[in-house]
Design a protein around this motif. Structure first.
Motif, PDB file in Angstrom:
ATOM      1  N   SER A 116       0.836  -1.203   0.000  1.00 36.14           N
ATOM      2  CA  SER A 116       0.000   0.000   0.000  1.00 36.14           C
ATOM      3  C   SER A 116       0.873   1.256   0.000  1.00 36.14           C
ATOM      4  O   SER A 116       0.497   2.268  -0.586  1.00 36.14           O
ATOM      5  N   GLU A 117       2.069   1.151   0.601  1.00 39.91           N
ATOM      6  CA  GLU A 117       3.012   2.287   0.523  1.00 39.91           C
ATOM      7  C   GLU A 117       3.430   2.551  -0.915  1.00 39.91           C
ATOM      8  O   GLU A 117       3.777   3.667  -1.287  1.00 39.91           O
ATOM      9  N   LYS A 118       3.426   1.498  -1.722  1.00 39.90           N
ATOM     10  CA  LYS A 118       3.822   1.628  -3.139  1.00 39.90           C
ATOM     11  C   LYS A 118       2.609   1.830  -4.044  1.00 39.90           C
ATOM     12  O   LYS A 118       2.729   1.768  -5.275  1.00 39.90           O
ATOM     13  N   ASN A 119       1.429   1.995  -3.424  1.00 40.36           N
ATOM     14  CA  ASN A 119       0.185   2.183  -4.174  1.00 40.36           C
ATOM     15  C   ASN A 119      -0.154   1.041  -5.127  1.00 40.36           C
ATOM     16  O   ASN A 119      -0.657   1.273  -6.229  1.00 40.36           O
ATOM     17  N   ILE A 120       0.147  -0.169  -4.702  1.00 41.95           N
ATOM     18  CA  ILE A 120      -0.194  -1.335  -5.518  1.00 41.95           C
ATOM     19  C   ILE A 120      -1.388  -2.025  -4.861  1.00 41.95           C
ATOM     20  O   ILE A 120      -1.334  -2.330  -3.667  1.00 41.95           O
ATOM     21  N   SER A 121      -2.454  -2.262  -5.619  1.00 40.06           N
ATOM     22  CA  SER A 121      -3.561  -3.011  -5.032  1.00 40.06           C
ATOM     23  C   SER A 121      -3.463  -4.468  -5.474  1.00 40.06           C
ATOM     24  O   SER A 121      -2.981  -4.767  -6.564  1.00 40.06           O
ATOM     25  N   PHE A 122      -3.910  -5.350  -4.608  1.00 40.27           N
ATOM     26  CA  PHE A 122      -3.759  -6.787  -4.876  1.00 40.27           C
ATOM     27  C   PHE A 122      -4.822  -7.547  -4.102  1.00 40.27           C
ATOM     28  O   PHE A 122      -5.517  -6.984  -3.254  1.00 40.27           O
TER      29      PHE A 122
END
Ligand code: PRT
Ligand code: ZN
Length: 225
Positions: free
Chosen positions: A140-146
């Motif tokens: 979430s710090e890297k703005n990746i959703s999964f």
């Protein structure tokens, strides 16, 4: 009933941290007979009781104040803390020190034949893991959703079994990943075993014993460096 005036130390009963934990306590001069398959072992020469439990239970036992001290992997500790925070709790403990064993890393690994071009490749993917909170904090710090696939074992077979696209699991030598056709693509957390103490009041006698053990541990660790 356990005697509350004795220092309670929780360690892993059987697994990757148990031999080293046992050795450390022995090298501190604590005489215990851990041969029997008992939950509690009593030290013969110091007012110390050793509780032998699943590693996953150790952070909670310390945070809840059931035991005074715990020896546990930072990965398990941090995941438990994040889990409790997610439930609105404010888990408290004191980290006494990092130890010199139990080293591993929590890494994302992808099937060898899949194209991986950086973290963006993980967008929208399903990731199998035992550590959903550590994984979420990192991505979430890297703005990746999964999406997650929560597994408490056999994480490395999840992609082959069609349960997930990639995995996020502990790695030490890398042999398990290799054997399962996976390639480590990103380390998200570095871990070692650590020693933690419960928060809150503690008797002067117990604190003095903890201080004595900490001095001895310092000596033991220094001697092995
Ligand atoms: O029964 P219990 O719940 O107490 O034990 P457990 O099975 O949950 O844990 P255990 O004994 O496997 O690990 C205890 C702790 O050791 C972990 O929480 C880590 O802090 C630490 N540790 C260090 C490791 C590893 N190295 C490690 N390699 N824990 C697990 N692994 C596993 C990993 O999950 C993967 O399956 O080993 C495999 C990978 O190893 P390599 O060498 O092939 O890369
Ligand atoms: Zn466990």
């Amino acid at each position: 009933m356990l005697d509350k005036s004795r220092l309670r130390i929780a360690m892993q009963k059987s697994g990757r941290l148990s031999d080293e934990s046992k050795k450390l306590l022995a090298q501190c001069g604590i005489k215990i007979n851990l041969q029997e398959q008992r939950l509690v072992a009593f030290a013969e020469n110091m007012p110390i009781d050793i509780l032998r439990v699943r590693d996953d239970d150790i952070p909670g036992l310390v945070i809840d104040g059931v035991v005074d001290i715990g020896i546990v992997g930072e990965n398990v500790l941090e995941e438990e803390v994040l889990d409790r925070q997610a439930e609105g709790q404010n888990p408290q403990y004191k980290k006494l020190r990092r130890l010199d064993f139990g080293g591993c890393r929590l890494s994302i690994a992808a099937p060898r034949d899949e194209k991986y071009e950086g973290l963006q490749s993980l967008e929208g993917k399903r990731i199998a893991t035992t550590y959903p909170h550590l994984l979420r904090r990192y991505l979430s710090e890297k703005n990746i959703s999964f999406k997650t696939c929560l597994l408490n074992g056999s994480v490395e077979v999840a992609p082959r079994a069609g349960l997930s696209d990639v995995i996020c699991d502990l790695v030490s030598s890398g042999a398990t990943l290799e054997a399962n056709g996976l390639v480590e693509v990103q380390t998200i957390y570095q871990s070692k075993a650590c020693l933690i103490q419960r928060e809150g009041d503690i008797s002067a006698e117990k604190q003095a014993l903890i201080d004595k053990l900490m001095t001895r541990i310092q000596g033991v660790v220094q001697a092995r460096e």
